[in-house]
Design a protein around this motif. Structure first.
Motif, PDB file in Angstrom:
ATOM      1  N   ALA A 220       6.621  -6.046   6.295  1.00  7.47           N
ATOM      2  CA  ALA A 220       5.871  -6.051   5.128  1.00  7.47           C
ATOM      3  C   ALA A 220       4.485  -5.376   5.058  1.00  7.47           C
ATOM      4  N   ALA A 221       3.854  -4.700   3.876  1.00  8.71           N
ATOM      5  CA  ALA A 221       2.814  -4.195   3.805  1.00  8.71           C
ATOM      6  C   ALA A 221       1.452  -4.917   4.303  1.00  8.71           C
ATOM      7  N   GLY A 222       1.458  -6.129   4.607  1.00  7.00           N
ATOM      8  CA  GLY A 222       0.273  -6.849   4.942  1.00  7.00           C
ATOM      9  C   GLY A 222       0.470  -8.225   4.504  1.00  7.00           C
ATOM     10  N   VAL A 223      -0.592  -9.108   4.224  1.00  6.79           N
ATOM     11  CA  VAL A 223      -0.754 -10.050   3.518  1.00  6.79           C
ATOM     12  C   VAL A 223      -1.202  -9.599   2.098  1.00  6.79           C
ATOM     13  N   LEU A 224      -0.150 -10.061   0.950  1.00  2.03           N
ATOM     14  CA  LEU A 224       0.056  -9.719  -0.174  1.00  2.03           C
ATOM     15  C   LEU A 224      -0.716 -10.652  -1.127  1.00  2.03           C
ATOM     16  N   ASN A 225      -1.456 -10.156  -2.302  1.00  4.22           N
ATOM     17  CA  ASN A 225      -1.762 -11.212  -3.320  1.00  4.22           C
ATOM     18  C   ASN A 225      -0.619 -11.376  -4.420  1.00  4.22           C
ATOM     19  N   ARG A 226      -0.848 -12.023  -5.674  1.00  2.63           N
ATOM     20  CA  ARG A 226       0.183 -12.424  -6.507  1.00  2.63           C
ATOM     21  C   ARG A 226       0.481 -11.048  -7.265  1.00  2.63           C
ATOM     22  N   ASN A 227      -0.357 -10.257  -7.093  1.00  2.00           N
ATOM     23  CA  ASN A 227       0.200  -8.961  -7.975  1.00  2.00           C
ATOM     24  C   ASN A 227       0.910  -7.934  -7.075  1.00  2.00           C
ATOM     25  N   GLY A 228       1.060  -8.332  -5.620  1.00  2.00           N
ATOM     26  CA  GLY A 228       1.796  -7.519  -4.631  1.00  2.00           C
ATOM     27  C   GLY A 228       0.736  -6.321  -4.000  1.00  2.00           C
ATOM     28  N   ASP A 229      -0.486  -6.673  -4.100  1.00  8.43           N
ATOM     29  CA  ASP A 229      -1.427  -5.880  -3.409  1.00  8.43           C
ATOM     30  C   ASP A 229      -1.872  -6.491  -2.260  1.00  8.43           C
ATOM     31  N   VAL A 230      -2.052  -5.231  -1.112  1.00  4.18           N
ATOM     32  CA  VAL A 230      -2.165  -5.524   0.230  1.00  4.18           C
ATOM     33  C   VAL A 230      -3.671  -6.107   0.123  1.00  4.18           C
ATOM     34  N   LEU A 231      -3.850  -7.182   0.773  1.00  2.15           N
ATOM     35  CA  LEU A 231      -5.041  -7.938   1.073  1.00  2.15           C
ATOM     36  C   LEU A 231      -6.023  -7.132   2.434  1.00  2.15           C
ATOM     37  N   SER A 232      -6.632  -6.161   2.504  1.00  6.60           N
ATOM     38  CA  SER A 232      -6.902  -5.375   3.361  1.00  6.60           C
ATOM     39  C   SER A 232      -7.851  -6.168   4.380  1.00  6.60           C
ATOM     40  N   GLY A 233      -8.563  -7.099   3.800  1.00 10.54           N
ATOM     41  CA  GLY A 233      -9.796  -7.732   4.602  1.00 10.54           C
ATOM     42  C   GLY A 233      -9.678  -9.340   4.277  1.00 10.54           C
ATOM     43  N   GLU A 247       0.251 -17.774  -2.642  1.00  6.28           N
ATOM     44  CA  GLU A 247       0.184 -16.295  -2.701  1.00  6.28           C
ATOM     45  C   GLU A 247       0.632 -16.238  -0.898  1.00  6.28           C
ATOM     46  N   ILE A 248       0.451 -16.893  -0.097  1.00  6.50           N
ATOM     47  CA  ILE A 248       0.859 -16.947   1.305  1.00  6.50           C
ATOM     48  C   ILE A 248       2.011 -17.761   1.405  1.00  6.50           C
ATOM     49  N   TYR A 249       3.116 -17.466   1.747  1.00  7.94           N
ATOM     50  CA  TYR A 249       4.431 -18.622   1.694  1.00  7.94           C
ATOM     51  C   TYR A 249       5.333 -17.757   2.539  1.00  7.94           C
ATOM     52  N   GLY A 250       6.287 -18.565   2.898  1.00 11.69           N
ATOM     53  CA  GLY A 250       7.415 -18.234   3.623  1.00 11.69           C
ATOM     54  C   GLY A 250       7.041 -17.882   5.090  1.00 11.69           C
ATOM     55  N   GLY A 251       7.693 -16.514   5.484  1.00 10.22           N
ATOM     56  CA  GLY A 251       7.685 -16.169   6.804  1.00 10.22           C
ATOM     57  C   GLY A 251       6.389 -15.593   7.286  1.00 10.22           C
ATOM     58  N   MET A 252       5.521 -15.601   6.161  1.00 10.25           N
ATOM     59  CA  MET A 252       4.021 -14.917   6.384  1.00 10.25           C
ATOM     60  C   MET A 252       3.138 -16.258   6.908  1.00 10.25           C
ATOM     61  N   LEU A 253       3.735 -17.287   6.581  1.00 11.90           N
ATOM     62  CA  LEU A 253       2.867 -18.629   6.760  1.00 11.90           C
ATOM     63  C   LEU A 253       2.415 -18.758   8.434  1.00 11.90           C
ATOM     64  N   ILE A 272      -2.406  -8.167  10.679  1.00 12.43           N
ATOM     65  CA  ILE A 272      -0.827  -8.191  10.297  1.00 12.43           C
ATOM     66  C   ILE A 272      -0.425  -6.638   9.607  1.00 12.43           C
ATOM     67  N   ILE A 273       0.278  -5.986  10.122  1.00 17.49           N
ATOM     68  CA  ILE A 273       0.450  -4.670   9.609  1.00 17.49           C
ATOM     69  C   ILE A 273       1.868  -4.279   9.355  1.00 17.49           C
ATOM     70  N   ASP A 274       1.919  -3.211   8.670  1.00 15.23           N
ATOM     71  CA  ASP A 274       3.464  -2.780   8.160  1.00 15.23           C
ATOM     72  C   ASP A 274       4.105  -2.020   9.471  1.00 15.23           C
ATOM     73  N   GLY A 275       5.047  -2.317  10.195  1.00 23.31           N
ATOM     74  CA  GLY A 275       5.746  -2.164  11.105  1.00 23.31           C
ATOM     75  C   GLY A 275       6.794  -0.955  10.768  1.00 23.31           C
ATOM     76  N   ARG A 276       6.779  -0.711   9.403  1.00 25.68           N
ATOM     77  CA  ARG A 276       7.872   0.248   8.962  1.00 25.68           C
ATOM     78  C   ARG A 276       6.995   1.336   8.864  1.00 25.68           C
ATOM     79  N   GLY A 292      -2.614  -2.362   6.914  1.00 24.26           N
ATOM     80  CA  GLY A 292      -2.426  -3.691   6.695  1.00 24.26           C
ATOM     81  C   GLY A 292      -3.461  -4.757   6.462  1.00 24.26           C
ATOM     82  N   THR A 293      -3.266  -5.904   6.816  1.00 26.62           N
ATOM     83  CA  THR A 293      -4.258  -7.064   6.779  1.00 26.62           C
ATOM     84  C   THR A 293      -5.097  -7.299   7.889  1.00 26.62           C
ATOM     85  N   LEU A 294      -6.459  -7.066   7.871  1.00 32.02           N
ATOM     86  CA  LEU A 294      -7.586  -7.582   9.025  1.00 32.02           C
ATOM     87  C   LEU A 294      -7.864  -8.767   8.884  1.00 32.02           C
ATOM     88  N   ILE A 295      -7.789  -9.621   9.540  1.00 30.41           N
ATOM     89  CA  ILE A 295      -8.541 -11.127   9.410  1.00 30.41           C
ATOM     90  C   ILE A 295      -9.736 -11.208  10.424  1.00 30.41           C
TER      91      ILE A 295
END
Length: 297
Positions: A220-233, A247-253, A272-276, A292-295
């Motif tokens: 995945a591109a990272g952690v996404l919001n409900r609009n499919g945008d990457v939450l970079s930080g 907004e965070i569900y399934g395999g991302m949990l 959490i970064i995009d390995g593709r 991706g997303t930096l936490i």
């Protein structure tokens, strides 16, 4: 300016942007969980290997923890053994555990080691059984549902959790200029083998080693919001609200949970970064934008 000069200038800009990050992370430990598309696409496999080699050459200490679920499933299919999953976790009986050890500790591990070495690195493969690296015990999965009178405790077989880590073997390898490549197989107190989630192993290892970074490669591109945008930080305090909102569900949990545990345990940042994306690890570490997303805690 000629095309050749423009290309040279672009390379110089990239190196200039990377320099402060190289200086900042020199001598630091970075734990990378390697899995997903990055493990099966040839171009991505080669770019990942080059990333690890470059990190080591510029003075960082990359440690690779890998998965291999699709490869395990493929061999089980060839052997005529059906795979069973409960809430995304593979039920691992004794026969399946033999296949897990053969695939993770053998085929996949040595393929990654060989790949890194072919690109000029010095990688050494091991499982959690080597040097007592990963001490484990059985994971008992509890499932609750409205139709149940009481929570159901499910025995997943040889699925385990980490209860202790002996870092001496990893310290020895990193100080000897090697890149450890670790298969997530733990050993119990009676010598039994356990299949452990690779994200959890990477997180626990980063925590114990007080790593600078924990990097989880995903499809995945990272952690996404409900609009499919990457939450970079993100900060850990933001995560629960995103879970509650769905907004965070399934395999991302579990990945997010693993990142939070590592941060609370002393890791500086989790990613959490995009390995593709080719060279995803380098882009996340050495550029301002990342992939991706930096936490942070």
């Amino acid at each position: 300016m000629t095309l050749k000069n423009r290309k040279a200038l672009d390379i110089a800009r990239v190196l200039t942007e990377a320099l402060p990050y190289i200086q900042k992370f020199y001598g630091k430990t970075i734990v990378v969980k390697y899995g997903g598309n990055a493990m099966v696409d040839e171009d991505l496999k080669n770019s990942f290997a080059r990333d690890m080699v470059l990190m080591k050459i510029v003075g960082m200490n990359p440690i690779v923890v890998h998965g291999g679920g699709p490869q395990i499933g493929s061999l089980l299919d060839k052997l005529g053994k059906e795979s069973e999953f409960i809430d995304g976790m593979r039920v691992t009986d004794s026969e399946t555990m033999d296949v897990v050890e053969m695939v993770l500790g053998g085929l996949v591990n040595k393929d990654i080691v060989n790949l890194i070495n072919n690109h000029g690195g010095n990688a050494v493969g091991l499982t959690g059984k080597d040097g007592g690296l990963l001490r484990a015990e059985k994971l008992l999965f509890t499932r609750d549902a409205p139709e149940l009178d009481a929570p159901e405790i499910i025995d997943m077989g040889h699925v385990g959790k980490v209860v202790g880590i002996n870092t001496s073997v990893v310290d020895m390898l990193t100080s000897g200029n090697f890149i450890p490549v670790i298969a997530p197989i733990g050993v119990g107190k009676d010598g039994e083998s356990y299949n452990i989630n690779a994200d959890l192993v990477a997180g626990k290892l980063a925590e114990v080693l007080k790593a600078e970074k924990l990097i989880l490669l995903t499809n995945a591109a990272g952690v996404l919001n409900r609009n499919g945008d990457v939450l970079s930080g993100l900060k850990t305090k933001d995560i629960q609200a995103l879970i509650d909102s769905g907004e965070i569900y399934g395999g991302m949990l579990p990945k997010v949970g693993c990142a939070i545990d590592a941060l609370l345990g002393g890791v500086s940042t989790a990613h959490i970064i995009d390995g593709r994306v080719q060279h995803a690890v380098l882009l996340e570490i050495f550029t301002n934008e990342g992939v991706g997303t930096l936490i942070r805690a």
